[in-house]
Every structure is written in C-alpha cells, then in structure tokens.
Write an enzyme that holds these catalytic residues in place. Structure first.
Site, PDB file in Angstrom:
ATOM      1  N   ASN A 161     -36.478 -38.065 111.667  1.00 18.75           N
ATOM      2  CA  ASN A 161     -36.041 -36.828 110.783  1.00 18.75           C
ATOM      3  C   ASN A 161     -35.315 -37.354 109.568  1.00 18.75           C
ATOM      4  O   ASN A 161     -35.879 -37.337 108.229  1.00 18.75           O
ATOM      5  CB  ASN A 161     -35.005 -36.016 111.352  1.00 18.75           C
ATOM      6  CG  ASN A 161     -34.409 -34.709 110.913  1.00 18.75           C
ATOM      7  OD1 ASN A 161     -34.680 -34.601 109.664  1.00 18.75           O
ATOM      8  ND2 ASN A 161     -33.848 -33.922 111.636  1.00 18.75           N
ATOM      9  N   ASP A 162     -34.156 -37.902 109.401  1.00 14.13           N
ATOM     10  CA  ASP A 162     -33.477 -38.288 108.027  1.00 14.13           C
ATOM     11  C   ASP A 162     -34.101 -39.183 107.414  1.00 14.13           C
ATOM     12  O   ASP A 162     -33.990 -39.188 106.243  1.00 14.13           O
ATOM     13  CB  ASP A 162     -32.076 -38.661 108.819  1.00 14.13           C
ATOM     14  CG  ASP A 162     -31.024 -37.505 109.380  1.00 14.13           C
ATOM     15  OD1 ASP A 162     -31.378 -36.472 109.079  1.00 14.13           O
ATOM     16  OD2 ASP A 162     -30.262 -38.061 110.277  1.00 14.13           O
ATOM     17  N   VAL A 163     -34.651 -40.099 108.047  1.00 11.88           N
ATOM     18  CA  VAL A 163     -35.485 -41.188 107.097  1.00 11.88           C
ATOM     19  C   VAL A 163     -36.735 -40.725 106.442  1.00 11.88           C
ATOM     20  O   VAL A 163     -37.202 -41.381 105.642  1.00 11.88           O
ATOM     21  CB  VAL A 163     -35.809 -42.440 108.214  1.00 11.88           C
ATOM     22  CG1 VAL A 163     -34.990 -42.941 108.967  1.00 11.88           C
ATOM     23  CG2 VAL A 163     -36.897 -41.797 109.330  1.00 11.88           C
TER      24      VAL A 163
END
Lengths: 106, 469
Positions: free
Chosen positions: B394-396
């Site tokens: 997700n965040d990456v």
C-alpha cells in the site's frame, strides 16, 4: 589492566570498520539471511559461557551458567541451521535449453 | 604464553577470520550458503578451542565435574530447542525467531557480565565500564526482543502507549546511568548491578511497547545491533578477542540494516523509537476523506489483461505474506510466463516484517532470485510495463510520497503509477500503515480487484489458465 582495555578497544573499533566494509555490499535480496547469519555469529557468546564455566562456583553461579549456556547454544545452533535452511531456497532460474530470456547474461 | 595458549589463540583468530569471510560471501545469493557454512566452521573451531582450553586447565580455569555437568546440561537443552525451532519455523515467522535469538544472545551476554561480577567483585575501571554497558545493552535487548517477538506473533501487536511513558523511560534511564556510575566508581554491593539489570529490562519493554507493526524491520535491526554490541562488551569483560570481534561485526551489520530500513521508511530511528505514526485519530480522519472514483475489475478481465501483456511486474507487500499467498503468486507468474509474458517482482526494502523478508518468502515459493528486483533497479522499468499487479502493498506505492506535506512525503516508493495499467488486489479501500489514502487507487489507469490476496490470486491463476490453454 588499562593496557588490555585499550587493546580490546582497538580490536573492537577495527572489527566494526571491517563489518561496515564487508556488509554494506550485501544486496537487499539477502538481508534476512544476512541478519540471521549475523545472529548466529553473535552466538559466539557460547565461547564466553565456556570461559565462564571454568571459574563458576556457588548456586547462583551455576544457575547463571546453566541459563547462559542454554541461551547461547539455542542462539548458535538455531541460528546456523535456520540460515542454512533459508539460503538453500535461493535458486537461480533453471536454464531451459533453447529458451533464452532477455535476462540472461550476455 | 605457553605453546598451548598460543595454539588456542590462533584457533580463535581462525574463527574470527571465518566470520569475516563468511559475511563477505553473503554478497551474492550464489555464494551465500557457502558463506554461512564457512562461518559455522569457524564457530565450531572457536568453541572446540575454548573447550580444550578450559579442559586443559590453563590460565587459572579449572573444570570440575559439576561445572562440566551444568554447562553440558544448559547447552543440550538450549541446543535442542534451537535446532527444533530452526527446523520447524515457518518462513513467515522468521522475524519472530530472529528476535528470539537476539533476545537469548543478548541475555547470555548480560549473564556473563553478571556472573563475572559475582566472581571478581572489584573489577578495574575499564572492565567495570564494559560490565555495565554489557548488562544495560544486553538487558534492553533481552526484554525488548522478547516483546518484539510477541508483537510479531500477533500479541500486543498494536502500539501501546500510556501517559507519561516517555517521562518514565527518561527517569529510568537516568537511574540506570547513576547505578552504572556507582558500579564503575567501585560500588561494594552486587545489588547495585542487579538494580541496573532490572532497570535495563524494564527499559527494553518500555522502548518496544509503543512501536507499531510496520516499524518492525527497523526495530529488529536495531535490537540485532544491540545484541552484537552486548556480546562485544562481554568480550571486553572476559578479555576475549573472539567475542569482541564477532560482536563488533554483528553491531556493524545491525547498524547498517537499521539505517537502510529507516531510510526506506523515510523516518529517523529516533522518531520510530518515540512511537509509531498513523496510530492515533489522524489516521481515521484521513481515511474518511476518499478521493476520486474507483474502478473495480472482475477476475476474467484482470486475467485477460495480464495474459496478453508483454511485460508484467508483480508488486508484493506484507498483505501477500500475511495471506500466505506467495505460492499462488508464483503459480500466476508461471502461467503468464508460459504464455510468453515477461514477469518480474518489484521488492520494496521494507516489504515484510524484517529486512529482506519478502525475498525469503518468494524464494521459499520457488521464485528464482534473478526475478526479484530491488527498488532502484526496477523503478525505471515501470514505464515499459503493460500491467503492474500490486498484491498486499500500500504505502510504498503511493504517489503522494513525491509531494511534500503528507504522512508519506519523501518516502522512497515503487513507481507503480508509471506503468501503462495497474491492477491492485485488495480486500477493501482501507488505508495502509501511514493512515492516508493511496492516490494510486483513484488513478484512471488503475483497476481494483477486490479480493483476499490468496483467493484473488488463485482465481486469477484459474482464469489465466483457461486463456493460455
């Protein structure tokens, strides 16, 4: 005694520098086995426990020796075995005759 | 120095050389296994040498029956457990096991210092300094690593913080410093050292308690560096160069990995220790403000898009590991490859729960390591990629990281949004660890395939097989 402390310090600092030099080249793919392998290396604390065993006495001493021995042995044996288990899973793509992918080395 | 002692010292030197060469061979997957074996051989030589030395009774050490029995009993119990754990552990649980070995290594180092202090009550200034450093670092890493292992196992996995925890840590740290100073100045009571040990153990708990799951790669690396340093200090206490060298090597390795992991999360080590982000109300608020429209995709359409691509990059994240979906992932890659699709994997440095964890999980699922690409290596390839398949990451992958002013700003990301089209397998629109929306999901090029990672991939494999048959 002061002389030996300086000597130990020299060894420590130089080993630290060697460590930085050797380990900074390890690719991210191998970071978990590297950490696990480093983990096994600190299992060298077992050597310290053996040295300790030569001068232990008293109930407290024996209790500490037993626990330290168990800790160090779990660390060193488990560490090497699990690192080996991990590393044997790392395999190159099998070479299929006649089917060269563009990833192959020229 | 007798001939005997000289021989023992050379054997120890040989062991230390093996450790360095072993670590050096870890530079390539092809030689890494041999490196570990070289290191293990060096360890065996070092241990046998020291056993011969104490058995020989040189340097004042004399073994008697009780000492042999206690030592052997401890080693047998610990060794048997270590062997069992190492043989049976699941690769997803690797971080827990590494944490556990960190804990016992640090614990053993601290115990050595305590036992030595019990035997020689009045150490010199240098030895006393090493003793307190050993028990403080060893004590912190012992309880800290045990707690980290528990958190990784799913207990207490949410960051726990209570009012005044920072103040409490500060006070305890000051108390540990004062106690350490007293021991170095020549305190006549063993209870002072034991007090320092207890404080260090409480500090270990307080330090790890507020840290969240996604920060674990940094924490494990840091604790690894701590254990190495504690072992090096035990080497100072015993005036044993093998311990000092090996401990320093591990300290260096742990420090490098800590820095790499913290950089990959765009956070300073200090801010991670101070407590996780996205843990409070801010995360919930940000998640509520959804962005543009989201396009969903059905399994057959996704499979079609993948099978008729010429280049696919799979982006696995921890969600893939948590769902144990690495085997389905490899099956999908194989089906696509049999259809002439070029498949590779883009691995972010913090994918997983410890440094390099995702690589081990995929290697276990028989993915060849030359298909696993690091971030720097693969980012330029996304532009030439037809489909990027994001599974459990997700965040990456959040392009918002390129802009300032949000929770992921400046975080190194995989340039997934540069691909011609993107398919994201995800159960819901829930936000990731940073607690903000992923702009990738509302990108017009992105299709969301709402499914559990394992079931979703299995469905894709089945659908793709009918297309390529």
């Amino acid at each position: 005694m002061t002389g030996s402390f300086v000597g130990d310090m020299t060894i420590f600092v130089l080993a630290l520098l060697v460590g930085f030099e050797v380990i900074s080249k390890v690719p991210a793919t191998l970071h978990t086995p590297l950490m696990s392998g480093a983990n096994s290396i600190h299992g060298v604390v077992l050597v310290g426990v053996v040295i300790l065993s030569g001068e232990t006495h008293g109930i407290l001493g024996y209790v500490l020796l037993f626990i330290a021995g168990a800790f160090a042995a779990a660390n060193v044996i488990g560490g090497y075995v699990v690192t080996d288990r991990m590393l044997q899973m790392f395999k190159r793509r099998p070479v299929v005759p006649g089917a060269h992918s563009k990833d192959d080395q020229p | 120095m007798t001939h005997w002692e000289t021989g023992i010292r050379f054997a120890s030197l040989f062991g230390a050389v093996c450790f360095v060469i072993g670590l050096h061979l870890m530079n390539s997957p092809a030689s890494a296994r041999r490196g570990n074996q070289v290191s293990a051989f060096g360890m065996t030589v070092a241990v046998v040498a020291v056993l011969l030395n104490v058995g020989h009774g040189d340097g004042g050490a004399v073994m008697n029956a009780t000492r042999w029995i206690v030592l052997s009993a401890g080693v047998l119990v610990g060794g048997a457990y270590g062997l069992y754990a190492a043989r049976t552990v699941q690769m997803t649980s690797m971080p827990q096991l590494v944490s556990l070995f960190n804990a016992v290594g640090g614990g053993a180092a601290a115990l050595i210092a305590i036992a030595e202090y019990d035997i020689h009550t009045h150490p010199s200034g240098g030895t006393a300094t090493a003793t307190v450093l050993d028990v403080v670092i060893g004590g912190i890493t012992f309880t800290g690593s045990l707690l980290a292992a528990l958190k990784l196992q799913g207990h207490l996995s949410h960051p726990v913080s209570f009012p005044g925890s920072h103040a409490a840590s500060g006070l305890l740290f000051a108390a540990a410093l004062a106690g350490s100073g007293w021991v170095i100045a020549g305190a006549d009571r063993k209870v002072v050292l034991l007090g320092v040990v207890v404080i260090a153990m409480v500090l270990g708990v307080l330090t790890v308690l507020p840290i969240g799951g996604a920060d674990m790669p940094v924490v494990i690396s840091l604790l690894n560096a701590f254990t190495g340093t504690a072992v090096a200090m035990a080497g100072f206490v015993l005036s044993n160069a093998t311990l000092t060298i090996a401990g320093a090597l591990v300290g260096a390795s742990g420090s490098i990995l800590t820095k790499l992991m913290a950089d990959a999360m765009n956070r300073s080590v200090l801010s991670i220790i101070a407590g996780g982000f996205g843990t409070g109300a801010t995360g919930v608020m940000a998640a509520a403000s959804a962005g543009g429209p989201v396009k969903a995709i059905a399994v057959d359409d996704a499979a079609l898009q993948l099978a008729y691509a010429s280049k696919v990059i799979i982006v696995p994240g921890y969600g893939l590991a948590a769902a144990q979906a690495q085997h389905e992932c490899r099956q999908l890659a194989e089906v696509l490859e049999s259809h002439g699709v070029d498949v590779s994997y883009a691995i972010h440095p913090v994918a997983g729960r410890m440094p390099g964890h995702m690589n081990v999980l995929l290697a276990e699922a028989n993915v060849p390591y030359d298909q696993l690409k690091e971030m720097e290596e693969i980012n330029s390839e996304f532009e030439r990629t037809d489909v990027a398949l994001v599974v459990g990451a997700n965040d990456v992958t959040n392009p918002a990281a390129r802009r300032p002013g949000n929770a992921v700003s400046g975080m190194p990301i995989l340039d997934v949004d540069h691909a011609k089209s993107i398919i994201v397998i995800k159960r819901s629109m829930a936000s990731g660890y940073a607690g903000i929306d992923n702009e990738l999901y509302t990108d017009p090029k992105t299709s969301m395939f709402f499914a559990d990672a394992k079931q979703g991939l299995a469905a894709l494999v089945a659908a793709a097989k009918t297309l390529v048959a």
